[in-house]
Design an enzyme around this catalytic site. Structure first.
Site, PDB file in Angstrom:
ATOM      1  N   LYS A  63      28.198  35.359  26.187  1.00 38.63           N
ATOM      2  CA  LYS A  63      28.874  34.803  27.376  1.00 38.63           C
ATOM      3  C   LYS A  63      28.568  35.716  28.557  1.00 38.63           C
ATOM      4  O   LYS A  63      28.639  36.946  28.440  1.00 38.63           O
ATOM      5  CB  LYS A  63      30.379  34.717  27.154  1.00 38.63           C
ATOM      6  CG  LYS A  63      31.112  34.116  28.368  1.00 38.63           C
ATOM      7  CD  LYS A  63      32.564  33.799  28.056  1.00 38.63           C
ATOM      8  CE  LYS A  63      33.430  35.026  28.175  1.00 38.63           C
ATOM      9  NZ  LYS A  63      34.863  34.715  28.038  1.00 38.63           N
ATOM     10  N   ASP A 155      55.164  34.357  40.365  1.00 40.65           N
ATOM     11  CA  ASP A 155      53.860  34.665  40.977  1.00 40.65           C
ATOM     12  C   ASP A 155      54.142  35.148  42.391  1.00 40.65           C
ATOM     13  O   ASP A 155      55.069  34.650  43.046  1.00 40.65           O
ATOM     14  CB  ASP A 155      52.971  33.410  41.007  1.00 40.65           C
ATOM     15  CG  ASP A 155      51.500  33.736  41.260  1.00 40.65           C
ATOM     16  OD1 ASP A 155      50.697  33.561  40.321  1.00 40.65           O
ATOM     17  OD2 ASP A 155      51.167  34.178  42.378  1.00 40.65           O
ATOM     18  N   GLY A 218      46.164  40.543  31.650  1.00 40.98           N
ATOM     19  CA  GLY A 218      45.452  40.672  32.934  1.00 40.98           C
ATOM     20  C   GLY A 218      44.480  41.842  33.001  1.00 40.98           C
ATOM     21  O   GLY A 218      43.427  41.740  33.624  1.00 40.98           O
ATOM     22  N   ALA A 219      44.832  42.959  32.365  1.00 41.69           N
ATOM     23  CA  ALA A 219      43.969  44.152  32.472  1.00 41.69           C
ATOM     24  C   ALA A 219      42.776  44.012  31.544  1.00 41.69           C
ATOM     25  O   ALA A 219      42.911  44.092  30.326  1.00 41.69           O
ATOM     26  CB  ALA A 219      44.771  45.406  32.133  1.00 41.69           C
ATOM     27  N   LYS A 224      42.582  48.553  35.877  1.00 43.64           N
ATOM     28  CA  LYS A 224      43.595  47.486  35.941  1.00 43.64           C
ATOM     29  C   LYS A 224      44.778  47.829  35.031  1.00 43.64           C
ATOM     30  O   LYS A 224      44.583  48.351  33.931  1.00 43.64           O
ATOM     31  CB  LYS A 224      42.989  46.144  35.504  1.00 43.64           C
ATOM     32  CG  LYS A 224      42.091  45.510  36.581  1.00 43.64           C
ATOM     33  CD  LYS A 224      41.304  44.359  36.003  1.00 43.64           C
ATOM     34  CE  LYS A 224      41.739  43.028  36.547  1.00 43.64           C
ATOM     35  NZ  LYS A 224      40.866  41.922  36.088  1.00 43.64           N
TER      36      LYS A 224
HETATM   37  N1  NAD Z   1      42.282  39.372  28.437  1.00 44.22           N
HETATM   38  C1  NAD Z   1      41.433  38.391  28.602  1.00 44.22           C
HETATM   39  O1  NAD Z   1      40.771  37.951  27.660  1.00 44.22           O
HETATM   40  C2  NAD Z   1      41.283  37.764  29.951  1.00 44.22           C
HETATM   41  C3  NAD Z   1      40.610  36.535  30.072  1.00 44.22           C
HETATM   42  C4  NAD Z   1      40.515  35.941  31.313  1.00 44.22           C
HETATM   43  C5  NAD Z   1      41.043  36.568  32.428  1.00 44.22           C
HETATM   44  N2  NAD Z   1      41.656  37.788  32.275  1.00 44.22           N
HETATM   45  C6  NAD Z   1      42.252  38.475  33.433  1.00 44.22           C
HETATM   46  O2  NAD Z   1      43.511  37.874  33.663  1.00 44.22           O
HETATM   47  C7  NAD Z   1      43.852  37.970  35.056  1.00 44.22           C
HETATM   48  C8  NAD Z   1      44.245  36.589  35.568  1.00 44.22           C
HETATM   49  O3  NAD Z   1      43.185  35.679  35.420  1.00 44.22           O
HETATM   50  P1  NAD Z   1      43.368  34.148  35.904  1.00 44.22           P
HETATM   51  O4  NAD Z   1      42.127  33.448  35.505  1.00 44.22           O
HETATM   52  O5  NAD Z   1      44.677  33.627  35.462  1.00 44.22           O
HETATM   53  O6  NAD Z   1      43.391  34.370  37.484  1.00 44.22           O
HETATM   54  P2  NAD Z   1      44.136  33.461  38.583  1.00 44.22           P
HETATM   55  O7  NAD Z   1      43.609  33.923  39.905  1.00 44.22           O
HETATM   56  O8  NAD Z   1      44.007  32.029  38.205  1.00 44.22           O
HETATM   57  O9  NAD Z   1      45.684  33.862  38.445  1.00 44.22           O
HETATM   58  C9  NAD Z   1      46.200  35.129  38.737  1.00 44.22           C
HETATM   59  C10 NAD Z   1      47.547  34.934  39.409  1.00 44.22           C
HETATM   60  O10 NAD Z   1      48.206  36.207  39.545  1.00 44.22           O
HETATM   61  C11 NAD Z   1      48.922  36.192  40.786  1.00 44.22           C
HETATM   62  N3  NAD Z   1      49.204  37.580  41.155  1.00 44.22           N
HETATM   63  C12 NAD Z   1      48.342  38.505  41.650  1.00 44.22           C
HETATM   64  N4  NAD Z   1      48.989  39.698  41.809  1.00 44.22           N
HETATM   65  C13 NAD Z   1      50.271  39.500  41.412  1.00 44.22           C
HETATM   66  C14 NAD Z   1      51.416  40.337  41.324  1.00 44.22           C
HETATM   67  N5  NAD Z   1      51.367  41.610  41.693  1.00 44.22           N
HETATM   68  N6  NAD Z   1      52.571  39.800  40.872  1.00 44.22           N
HETATM   69  C15 NAD Z   1      52.650  38.502  40.500  1.00 44.22           C
HETATM   70  N7  NAD Z   1      51.588  37.656  40.555  1.00 44.22           N
HETATM   71  C16 NAD Z   1      50.417  38.148  41.004  1.00 44.22           C
HETATM   72  C17 NAD Z   1      48.006  35.461  41.732  1.00 44.22           C
HETATM   73  O11 NAD Z   1      48.726  34.956  42.858  1.00 44.22           O
HETATM   74  C18 NAD Z   1      47.460  34.348  40.837  1.00 44.22           C
HETATM   75  O12 NAD Z   1      48.228  33.167  40.896  1.00 44.22           O
HETATM   76  C19 NAD Z   1      42.626  38.594  35.723  1.00 44.22           C
HETATM   77  O13 NAD Z   1      42.848  39.977  35.853  1.00 44.22           O
HETATM   78  C20 NAD Z   1      41.499  38.340  34.724  1.00 44.22           C
HETATM   79  O14 NAD Z   1      40.455  39.279  34.846  1.00 44.22           O
HETATM   80  C21 NAD Z   1      41.793  38.375  31.069  1.00 44.22           C
END
Ligand code: NAD
Length: 320
Positions: A63, A155, A218-219, A224
């Site tokens: 990927k 959020d 998220g991290a 992160k």
């Molecule tokens: N662990 C994994 O396998 C995996 C997979 C995909 C994505 N991720 C990570 O997950 C995170 C989210 O990805 P996503 O696709 O949902 O992104 P996204 O942009 O769709 O959603 C993230 C949300 O977090 C909100 N946000 C940002 N800072 C905030 C805070 N301090 N408090 C509350 N809300 C806050 C934003 O407004 C947004 O709505 C990213 O860091 C991404 O890299 C991890």
């Protein structure tokens, strides 16, 4: 021998994928042997790219996924992924497919699987910090495992929170409430999933009740973090891959600062699904640190490919 490569666009993947099928495929894969080097990162001016290769059974897969936070201002997804699925016997590229939806579903699936094994069986409430793409699949997956009576979502962006609550309340049976703060969102939750791109702790230890299970999603890159590192003094930590977790998972910053060490990690999700017991007392706090595994991707991509063949979906082209 069929030489063509099947091209599967998002709409084809969408026709096949579901959270139930993804959870089943991912959980089965976690119990198998696989070869999976840690993902490699390439930093670009607006974000980063990751390459995630893996060999599982009859498939080899890679990927190529980007995380571009500013994309949301352009109406584009922040995470965009493309998957190449090869035949392990011949190396032929069997399929090239959209990996964005697969990423969202397999990430939700691992949150559901981790909650199934790590959270208290009686869990009824869920707190979602972040209301983006990953929060949606966390909710879908966790609500398949637990009969949730209450879900709270927070959020930073109020509009996102509202849209999430409106859309997702149709898809679960319990109450979905908007929280006005992270404290309100997590302090009464049996299970918490954090899905923000935060680079500083936003969930304080003092808000987390004894017995809570947290999916820290998220991290997934260096620097992160979402959780107050104090939580790790009392939590049992499970990682998906120790090499990735130390580099960029929820524990990367606390390890870098010397607050915890690798020895504080109680196990991996693979060990957990194979029977390793982590929760000993009802009051234990458990944290699953997800960085995202290539094996989650290949399990899901293989399921999608096999079903696409049966349904005659996609477009076949001769790449070479
Ligand atoms: N662990 C994994 O396998 C995996 C997979 C995909 C994505 N991720 C990570 O997950 C995170 C989210 O990805 P996503 O696709 O949902 O992104 P996204 O942009 O769709 O959603 C993230 C949300 O977090 C909100 N946000 C940002 N800072 C905030 C805070 N301090 N408090 C509350 N809300 C806050 C934003 O407004 C947004 O709505 C990213 O860091 C991404 O890299 C991890």
């Amino acid at each position: 021998m069929e030489r063509g490569t099947l091209i599967l666009a998002r709409k084809d993947v969408e026709e096949i994928i579901s959270i139930d099928k993804t959870m089943k495929a991912v959980e089965a894969a976690l119990k198998q042997e696989f070869e999976m080097p840690p993902k490699i990162y390439l930093t670009s001016p607006k974000g980063d790219f990751r390459a995630m290769p893996v060999h599982l059974g009859k498939y080899v897969e890679i990927k190529w996924v980007s995380v571009y936070p500013e994309n949301k201002n352009k109406g584009l997804p922040t995470v965009i992924a493309t998957i190449i699925l090869n035949d392990a016997a011949t190396s032929l590229p069997l399929a090239v497919m959209d990996g964005t939806l697969i990423t969202n579903y397999r990430t939700g699936a691992i949150g559901g699987i981790a909650s199934k094994y790590l959270a208290r069986k009686s869990s009824k409430s869920l707190g979602l910090v972040g209301a983006g793409a990953q929060a949606r699949t966390q909710l879908l997956a966790i609500s398949r495992v637990f009969d949730l009576s209450e879900v709270r979502v927070y959020d930073l962006d109020e509009k996102k929170r509202e849209t999430f609550a409106r859309e997702m309340s149709q898809r679960i049976s319990g109450n979905l409430l908007e929280a006005n703060s992270i404290r309100e969102c997590v302090s009464e939750a049996d299970i918490v999933s954090t899905t923000t791109p935060s680079r500083e702790p936003i969930v304080l230890d003092e808000w987390i009740q004894d017995g809570t299970h947290i999916n820290a999603i998220g991290a997934d890159a260096k620097g992160k973090e979402e959780l107050d590192p104090k939580v790790f003094r009392r939590a049992k930590i499970v990682v998906d891959d120790i090499r990735q977790a130390v580099h960029g998972g929820e524990i990367n910053v606390p390890i870098e600062k010397g607050i915890i060490t690798e020895r504080d990690v109680a196990g991996t999700i693979m060990e957990v699904v194979k029977g390793k017991k982590i929760r000993e007392r009802r009051g234990d706090v458990t944290v699953f640190c997800s960085t995202g595994l290539a094996v989650q991707d290949v399990a899901t991509a293989a399921m999608v490919y096999e079903e696409a063949l049966k349904k005659g979906l996609g477009k076949r082209i001769e790449l070479f």
